[in-house]
Design a protein around this motif. Sequence first.
Motif, PDB file in Angstrom:
ATOM      1  N   GLY A   1       0.834  -1.197   0.000  1.00 57.61           N
ATOM      2  CA  GLY A   1       0.000   0.000   0.000  1.00 57.61           C
ATOM      3  C   GLY A   1       0.865   1.242   0.000  1.00 57.61           C
ATOM      4  N   ASN A   2       0.360   2.299  -0.598  1.00 55.98           N
ATOM      5  CA  ASN A   2       1.125   3.550  -0.694  1.00 55.98           C
ATOM      6  C   ASN A   2       0.964   4.440   0.528  1.00 55.98           C
ATOM      7  OD1 ASN A   2       2.094   2.953  -3.321  1.00 55.98           O
ATOM      8  ND2 ASN A   2       0.120   3.593  -4.193  1.00 55.98           N
ATOM      9  N   THR A   3      -0.119   4.229   1.272  1.00 57.94           N
ATOM     10  CA  THR A   3      -0.365   5.024   2.473  1.00 57.94           C
ATOM     11  C   THR A   3      -0.758   4.096   3.618  1.00 57.94           C
ATOM     12  OG1 THR A   3      -2.735   5.309   2.026  1.00 57.94           O
ATOM     13  CG2 THR A   3      -1.219   6.929   1.042  1.00 57.94           C
ATOM     14  N   ASP A   4      -0.764   4.631   4.827  1.00 56.19           N
ATOM     15  CA  ASP A   4      -1.181   3.837   5.984  1.00 56.19           C
ATOM     16  C   ASP A   4      -2.618   3.349   5.823  1.00 56.19           C
ATOM     17  OD1 ASP A   4       1.270   4.264   7.069  1.00 56.19           O
ATOM     18  OD2 ASP A   4       0.614   5.534   8.726  1.00 56.19           O
ATOM     19  N   ASN A   5      -3.483   4.218   5.312  1.00 54.94           N
ATOM     20  CA  ASN A   5      -4.884   3.823   5.127  1.00 54.94           C
ATOM     21  C   ASN A   5      -5.022   2.670   4.132  1.00 54.94           C
ATOM     22  OD1 ASN A   5      -5.966   5.614   6.973  1.00 54.94           O
ATOM     23  ND2 ASN A   5      -6.275   7.239   5.457  1.00 54.94           N
ATOM     24  N   GLU A   6      -4.229   2.698   3.057  1.00 50.62           N
ATOM     25  CA  GLU A   6      -4.263   1.607   2.076  1.00 50.62           C
ATOM     26  C   GLU A   6      -3.794   0.300   2.707  1.00 50.62           C
ATOM     27  OE1 GLU A   6      -2.355   2.160  -1.655  1.00 50.62           O
ATOM     28  OE2 GLU A   6      -3.326   4.096  -2.052  1.00 50.62           O
ATOM     29  N   ILE A   7      -2.745   0.367   3.513  1.00 52.79           N
ATOM     30  CA  ILE A   7      -2.234  -0.839   4.183  1.00 52.79           C
ATOM     31  C   ILE A   7      -3.305  -1.414   5.108  1.00 52.79           C
ATOM     32  CG2 ILE A   7      -0.525  -1.714   5.814  1.00 52.79           C
ATOM     33  CD1 ILE A   7       1.430   0.375   4.704  1.00 52.79           C
ATOM     34  N   ILE A   8      -3.956  -0.552   5.861  1.00 50.57           N
ATOM     35  CA  ILE A   8      -5.008  -0.994   6.792  1.00 50.57           C
ATOM     36  C   ILE A   8      -6.156  -1.642   6.022  1.00 50.57           C
ATOM     37  CG2 ILE A   8      -6.758  -0.194   8.447  1.00 50.57           C
ATOM     38  CD1 ILE A   8      -4.648   2.038   9.191  1.00 50.57           C
ATOM     39  N   GLU A   9      -6.590  -1.013   4.934  1.00 47.37           N
ATOM     40  CA  GLU A   9      -7.694  -1.555   4.141  1.00 47.37           C
ATOM     41  C   GLU A   9      -7.304  -2.896   3.507  1.00 47.37           C
ATOM     42  OE1 GLU A   9     -10.870  -0.573   3.874  1.00 47.37           O
ATOM     43  OE2 GLU A   9     -10.287   0.814   5.474  1.00 47.37           O
ATOM     44  N   ASN A  10      -6.064  -3.015   3.051  1.00 50.62           N
ATOM     45  CA  ASN A  10      -5.613  -4.285   2.466  1.00 50.62           C
ATOM     46  C   ASN A  10      -5.624  -5.411   3.494  1.00 50.62           C
ATOM     47  OD1 ASN A  10      -5.222  -3.201  -0.066  1.00 50.62           O
ATOM     48  ND2 ASN A  10      -3.050  -2.770   0.252  1.00 50.62           N
ATOM     49  N   ASN A  11      -5.249  -5.098   4.728  1.00 49.96           N
ATOM     50  CA  ASN A  11      -5.281  -6.111   5.784  1.00 49.96           C
ATOM     51  C   ASN A  11      -6.713  -6.521   6.116  1.00 49.96           C
ATOM     52  OD1 ASN A  11      -2.579  -6.892   7.198  1.00 49.96           O
ATOM     53  ND2 ASN A  11      -2.342  -4.727   6.693  1.00 49.96           N
TER      54      ASN A  11
ATOM     55  N   TYR B   1       0.133  -0.534  12.151  1.00 53.78           N
ATOM     56  CA  TYR B   1       0.177  -1.912  12.643  1.00 53.78           C
ATOM     57  C   TYR B   1      -0.906  -2.139  13.702  1.00 53.78           C
ATOM     58  CZ  TYR B   1       1.898  -6.213  14.785  1.00 53.78           C
ATOM     59  OH  TYR B   1       2.002  -7.488  15.285  1.00 53.78           O
ATOM     60  N   SER B   2      -0.968  -1.260  14.695  1.00 52.75           N
ATOM     61  CA  SER B   2      -1.971  -1.415  15.763  1.00 52.75           C
ATOM     62  C   SER B   2      -3.386  -1.346  15.197  1.00 52.75           C
ATOM     63  CB  SER B   2      -1.786  -0.320  16.829  1.00 52.75           C
ATOM     64  OG  SER B   2      -0.528  -0.439  17.455  1.00 52.75           O
ATOM     65  N   ILE B   3      -3.616  -0.381  14.298  1.00 53.67           N
ATOM     66  CA  ILE B   3      -4.960  -0.233  13.729  1.00 53.67           C
ATOM     67  C   ILE B   3      -5.322  -1.462  12.903  1.00 53.67           C
ATOM     68  CG2 ILE B   3      -6.392   1.125  12.154  1.00 53.67           C
ATOM     69  CD1 ILE B   3      -4.800   3.584  12.998  1.00 53.67           C
ATOM     70  N   SER B   4      -4.366  -2.002  12.133  1.00 47.96           N
ATOM     71  CA  SER B   4      -4.640  -3.197  11.320  1.00 47.96           C
ATOM     72  C   SER B   4      -5.033  -4.369  12.206  1.00 47.96           C
ATOM     73  CB  SER B   4      -3.410  -3.571  10.491  1.00 47.96           C
ATOM     74  OG  SER B   4      -3.126  -2.582   9.522  1.00 47.96           O
ATOM     75  N   LYS B   5      -4.317  -4.568  13.306  1.00 52.86           N
ATOM     76  CA  LYS B   5      -4.629  -5.672  14.210  1.00 52.86           C
ATOM     77  C   LYS B   5      -6.000  -5.479  14.869  1.00 52.86           C
ATOM     78  CE  LYS B   5      -1.008  -8.371  13.887  1.00 52.86           C
ATOM     79  NZ  LYS B   5      -1.126  -9.743  13.355  1.00 52.86           N
ATOM     80  N   ILE B   6      -6.306  -4.250  15.245  1.00 48.52           N
ATOM     81  CA  ILE B   6      -7.608  -3.960  15.870  1.00 48.52           C
ATOM     82  C   ILE B   6      -8.739  -4.218  14.881  1.00 48.52           C
ATOM     83  CG2 ILE B   6      -9.073  -2.104  16.765  1.00 48.52           C
ATOM     84  CD1 ILE B   6      -6.497  -0.884  17.994  1.00 48.52           C
ATOM     85  N   GLU B   7      -8.584  -3.708  13.653  1.00 50.82           N
ATOM     86  CA  GLU B   7      -9.633  -3.881  12.651  1.00 50.82           C
ATOM     87  C   GLU B   7      -9.798  -5.350  12.263  1.00 50.82           C
ATOM     88  OE1 GLU B   7     -11.754  -1.559  11.622  1.00 50.82           O
ATOM     89  OE2 GLU B   7     -10.775  -0.281  13.114  1.00 50.82           O
ATOM     90  N   THR B   8      -8.695  -6.095  12.244  1.00 55.15           N
ATOM     91  CA  THR B   8      -8.764  -7.531  11.964  1.00 55.15           C
ATOM     92  C   THR B   8      -9.616  -8.238  13.006  1.00 55.15           C
ATOM     93  OG1 THR B   8      -6.620  -7.583  10.861  1.00 55.15           O
ATOM     94  CG2 THR B   8      -7.399  -9.641  11.812  1.00 55.15           C
TER      95      THR B   8
END
Length: 312
Positions: free
Chosen positions: A16-26, A75-82
């Motif tokens: 992902g190019n941004t933090d938001n893209e990385i979070i959405e991909n996860n 990283y924290s947001i991705s784990k929480i959203e997962t």
Amino acid sequence: INDFDVIINCAIQKSGNTDNEIIENNKKYVDNLLEYTRSNNSKLIDLSSMAVLPPRVTSQTFQNKFEYSLEEDWYSISKIETEKILLSSKHENVNSVSIRAGIVYGPHMHWSNIAFNRTMNHEVVVPSIENSICHAIHVDDLCQLIIHLMNYEGSTPKIIYGINPEKVTWHDFYHLHGLYSNFEEGYVRMLPAELINKIIKVKGDELMLPGIKRRIIDFFRSLNRYLRFSELPPINRIVSFLKKLNKGLIDSEVRDRTKPSFFPNEFELELYQTNSTCDENLEELFNFKYSIPFKVGVKNTCNWFKYQIHKS
């Protein structure tokens, strides 16, 4: 993906190019895994992290598994959203469990590498508070927990903690990594958390003085500007004295050491002040028991580390 019994998700997507893209991909990635799991009538074991919790974990946080961290890193947001996707009504009938792993140490593990690098070259500073709990788990114990869940056919909670119930402090964590690696004495020093906080806020020669001293200095500077005397001697002498007093307090704690001091960052300082243990009993829940005592785990890890040094 077809015809499987268990998916073990240890991955974190970094594309992902941004933090938001990385979070959405996860989020999409985990949602897809849950759909595969549902369609194959199989099981998903997801590796979460204690990073989903506030750094300074309390007994109330352990009891309320949904008091999530307010950290804003991807990283924290991705784990929480997962976790939220795994618990959502959309997937409530999927056979899944998320393991909130604690401080995973052992060969190749991030936290042990941190401990080795810091105690080899520095004197590590931790806060001198009672029961500064490090929620450690050896990587082999974590793997055995995953294997146990793979074969367990009964029901399990959707979220469990991967933390060895043995009480380990942060002082223990760093001290034993240094001791069993045969580094010289003096790897860990304990200071009041307030003093550590003051020291790590030093920026260059300008001290971020907290509390009443900061307000006194600001008052005299404002008064000086108001009177338009940029070199008013009494005021400058008072300001200089207070700065030297504060700097002397800090210097007395960081100088004259055989090794330079390694101070935690603000996140680590919060983490090190955790004083609560997790009372979740996995043996009662699904007959799993941790098998690696902390001292044994660190000794084995240090033997691995010394072998790596010898080999290189």
